[in-house]
Scaffold this motif. Sequence first.
Motif, PDB file in Angstrom:
ATOM      1  N   GLU A 102       1.375  25.817  30.858  1.00  0.00           N
ATOM      2  CA  GLU A 102       2.672  25.608  31.251  1.00  0.00           C
ATOM      3  C   GLU A 102       4.311  26.170  30.298  1.00  0.00           C
ATOM      4  OE1 GLU A 102       3.157  24.393  34.190  1.00  0.00           O
ATOM      5  OE2 GLU A 102       1.247  23.061  34.601  1.00  0.00           O
ATOM      6  N   GLU A 128      -0.933  17.682  23.694  1.00  0.00           N
ATOM      7  CA  GLU A 128      -2.028  17.070  24.762  1.00  0.00           C
ATOM      8  C   GLU A 128      -3.107  17.782  25.333  1.00  0.00           C
ATOM      9  OE1 GLU A 128      -1.778  13.255  24.320  1.00  0.00           O
ATOM     10  OE2 GLU A 128      -0.472  13.993  22.278  1.00  0.00           O
ATOM     11  N   LEU A 181      -2.592  20.497  26.263  1.00  0.00           N
ATOM     12  CA  LEU A 181      -2.195  21.448  27.363  1.00  0.00           C
ATOM     13  C   LEU A 181      -1.543  22.077  26.341  1.00  0.00           C
ATOM     14  CD1 LEU A 181      -1.475  21.832  30.324  1.00  0.00           C
ATOM     15  CD2 LEU A 181       0.940  20.625  30.516  1.00  0.00           C
ATOM     16  N   SER A 201       8.588  24.565  34.261  1.00  0.00           N
ATOM     17  CA  SER A 201       7.435  23.542  33.915  1.00  0.00           C
ATOM     18  C   SER A 201       8.601  22.526  34.449  1.00  0.00           C
ATOM     19  CB  SER A 201       6.831  23.221  34.515  1.00  0.00           C
ATOM     20  OG  SER A 201       5.541  24.446  34.763  1.00  0.00           O
ATOM     21  N   VAL A 223       4.332  15.632  28.592  1.00  0.00           N
ATOM     22  CA  VAL A 223       3.525  16.330  29.029  1.00  0.00           C
ATOM     23  C   VAL A 223       3.212  15.070  29.729  1.00  0.00           C
ATOM     24  CG1 VAL A 223       0.998  16.659  28.500  1.00  0.00           C
ATOM     25  CG2 VAL A 223       3.016  17.544  27.040  1.00  0.00           C
ATOM     26  N   ALA A 224       3.434  14.163  29.846  1.00  0.00           N
ATOM     27  CA  ALA A 224       2.806  13.043  30.702  1.00  0.00           C
ATOM     28  C   ALA A 224       3.163  12.498  32.035  1.00  0.00           C
ATOM     29  CB  ALA A 224       2.941  12.107  30.161  1.00  0.00           C
ATOM     30  N   GLN A 225       4.028  13.973  32.326  1.00  0.00           N
ATOM     31  CA  GLN A 225       5.234  14.149  33.861  1.00  0.00           C
ATOM     32  C   GLN A 225       4.382  15.136  34.603  1.00  0.00           C
ATOM     33  OE1 GLN A 225       7.978  11.918  33.889  1.00  0.00           O
ATOM     34  NE2 GLN A 225       6.896  11.322  32.492  1.00  0.00           N
ATOM     35  N   LYS A 226       3.653  15.654  34.144  1.00  0.00           N
ATOM     36  CA  LYS A 226       2.394  16.454  34.786  1.00  0.00           C
ATOM     37  C   LYS A 226       3.671  17.825  35.676  1.00  0.00           C
ATOM     38  CE  LYS A 226      -0.951  14.071  34.494  1.00  0.00           C
ATOM     39  NZ  LYS A 226      -1.700  13.974  32.877  1.00  0.00           N
ATOM     40  N   VAL A 281       5.621  17.893  37.949  1.00  0.00           N
ATOM     41  CA  VAL A 281       5.893  18.276  38.799  1.00  0.00           C
ATOM     42  C   VAL A 281       7.198  19.513  39.150  1.00  0.00           C
ATOM     43  CG1 VAL A 281       6.406  16.932  40.784  1.00  0.00           C
ATOM     44  CG2 VAL A 281       5.019  15.943  39.041  1.00  0.00           C
TER      45      VAL A 281
END
Length: 167
Positions: free
Chosen positions: A3, A45, A47, A73, A160-163, A165
């Motif tokens: 990302e 994490e 990613l 992103s 990172v936890a937000q993926k 979107v």
Amino acid sequence: RGETVALIGESGSGKTTILSRISKKDGKLHDMGNQKFRVRNLVVEGLSITVWDVGGESYVDPYWADYYAERVSGVIFVVDSTDADRMADARLALFKSLANEKLARIPVLIMANKGDLASAASVVKVSEALELHDLKHPHKSVRTSAVSDEGIQGGLEWLVAQKFVRQ
């Protein structure tokens, strides 16, 4: 999959210092041309993230805004929490940089930097000054210190936890 995140904010807010802190394991920053544009690849994490540090206020320039709108992103917006006089300018820059409809759903991490200093405003005060209640993006504000690493890792983990979107 990797990302790309844009690291933006007013000059002197601590963007490059934060970038150096979050990537201390990874050698040198890569300067691109003469626009104070730095790129760093890191892993958070698990990613892979490419972070662009866009120097000065060039991130509000229409060229840059359109360029990164196509590619990022997530956004990290760094604000100097000790500089109450520039909060209105920071608010305008934040909202202008996120105005592109291609950025409508990307997560925004606001780093209220220099939180280790006695003159630092609280995260709540910074959020109020930036009028984040008007921000339509998923967002989180964290108190950070580029000097002590305070809040940086937790903020990145939230991002990172937000993926990441996208629309």
